[in-house]
Design a protein around this motif. Structure first.
Motif, PDB file in Angstrom:
ATOM      1  N   ASN A  63     -63.939  10.055  13.079  1.00 34.01           N
ATOM      2  CA  ASN A  63     -64.751   9.150  12.394  1.00 34.01           C
ATOM      3  C   ASN A  63     -64.239   8.347  11.134  1.00 34.01           C
ATOM      4  O   ASN A  63     -64.455   9.190  10.235  1.00 34.01           O
ATOM      5  CB  ASN A  63     -66.292   9.687  12.480  1.00 34.01           C
ATOM      6  N   GLU A  75     -75.606   6.123  10.808  1.00 37.40           N
ATOM      7  CA  GLU A  75     -75.339   7.030  12.232  1.00 37.40           C
ATOM      8  C   GLU A  75     -74.861   8.231  11.923  1.00 37.40           C
ATOM      9  O   GLU A  75     -74.754   8.905  12.815  1.00 37.40           O
ATOM     10  CB  GLU A  75     -74.009   6.083  12.848  1.00 37.40           C
ATOM     11  N   MET A  79     -74.502  11.229  14.675  1.00 39.03           N
ATOM     12  CA  MET A  79     -72.923  11.878  14.729  1.00 39.03           C
ATOM     13  C   MET A  79     -73.114  13.507  14.420  1.00 39.03           C
ATOM     14  O   MET A  79     -72.550  14.131  15.422  1.00 39.03           O
ATOM     15  CB  MET A  79     -72.125  11.562  13.585  1.00 39.03           C
ATOM     16  N   THR A  82     -74.634  14.705  17.698  1.00 39.57           N
ATOM     17  CA  THR A  82     -73.544  14.479  18.802  1.00 39.57           C
ATOM     18  C   THR A  82     -72.562  15.762  18.793  1.00 39.57           C
ATOM     19  O   THR A  82     -72.580  16.513  19.738  1.00 39.57           O
ATOM     20  CB  THR A  82     -72.823  13.109  18.678  1.00 39.57           C
ATOM     21  N   TYR A  83     -72.096  15.985  17.513  1.00 37.17           N
ATOM     22  CA  TYR A  83     -71.318  17.275  17.495  1.00 37.17           C
ATOM     23  C   TYR A  83     -72.207  18.390  17.735  1.00 37.17           C
ATOM     24  O   TYR A  83     -71.513  19.267  18.624  1.00 37.17           O
ATOM     25  CB  TYR A  83     -70.988  17.379  15.998  1.00 37.17           C
ATOM     26  N   THR A 140     -64.837   4.956  15.020  1.00 39.32           N
ATOM     27  CA  THR A 140     -64.623   5.961  15.539  1.00 39.32           C
ATOM     28  C   THR A 140     -63.685   6.180  16.571  1.00 39.32           C
ATOM     29  O   THR A 140     -63.802   5.165  17.618  1.00 39.32           O
ATOM     30  CB  THR A 140     -66.043   6.582  15.941  1.00 39.32           C
ATOM     31  N   GLU A 156     -71.527   1.100  14.820  1.00 39.45           N
ATOM     32  CA  GLU A 156     -72.123   2.361  15.376  1.00 39.45           C
ATOM     33  C   GLU A 156     -71.918   2.274  16.958  1.00 39.45           C
ATOM     34  O   GLU A 156     -72.379   1.327  17.625  1.00 39.45           O
ATOM     35  CB  GLU A 156     -73.477   2.381  14.981  1.00 39.45           C
TER      36      GLU A 156
END
Length: 174
Positions: A63, A75, A79, A82-83, A140, A156
């Protein structure tokens, strides 16, 4: 002798149609051609070197962001989520601060937000160049286990679609 107007119109439309098909075919080939992620070494804010070789066989998100980028800051919690959702399945994540971002700002942001993934500096802009001259943030990349770029998001991402892509990539044989 000139062709009648109706015949000329048909010929013009046929030529336009052929041009659209040719351009569309080239675009499709370009979009479907697999592209390998560049062979790079990230330098994290704590001085750790992370090479592409270290990441082979893993699904990786890279990213490109900046502390001065409103969309990047907006965002970033998603993120992180998500990780955290996929790290147990082997997702690797490197957030690359753009060359114009002050290292002290990046360090402060990383520490105060407790970013759980690797954060790297792109001091000379070499990483952005190697990833196709990244200029817009956020950008990303999702990279598959085979080193192929699966998707490039500018702006995003739509997170439900990103999560589906990650799930598929993480469960794929590599």
């Amino acid at each position: 002798m000139n062709a009648p107007a109706s015949k000329r119109s048909w010929i013009n439309w046929a030529a336009i149609g052929a041009a659209v098909l040719i351009i569309g075919g080239i675009g499709y080939q370009t979009l479907t051609k697999s592209v390998k992620a560049p062979d790079v070494t990230f330098i994290s804010i704590d001085g750790q070197k992370i090479s592409s070789a270290d990441l082979r066989g893993k699904v990786v998100m890279v990213n490109f962001w900046a502390t001065s980028c409103a969309t990047c800051v907006k965002e970033m919690p998603a993120m992180v989520d998500t990780y955290n959702k996929f790290k147990g399945q082997g997702l690797q994540f490197v957030a690359v601060a753009m060359s114009y971002d002050r290292p002290d700002y990046v360090l402060n942001y990383t520490q105060t937000r407790q970013l759980p993934f690797k954060v790297a500096l792109d001091s000379g802009g070499d990483l952005a160049k190697q990833f196709g001259d990244v200029a817009m943030t956020p950008t990303t990349f999702v990279i598959g286990k085979d080193g192929e770029i699966l998707k490039r998001y500018v702006g995003e991402p739509e997170f439900p679609a990103l999560h589906q892509l990650l799930q598929k990539a993480l469960t794929a044989k590599g």
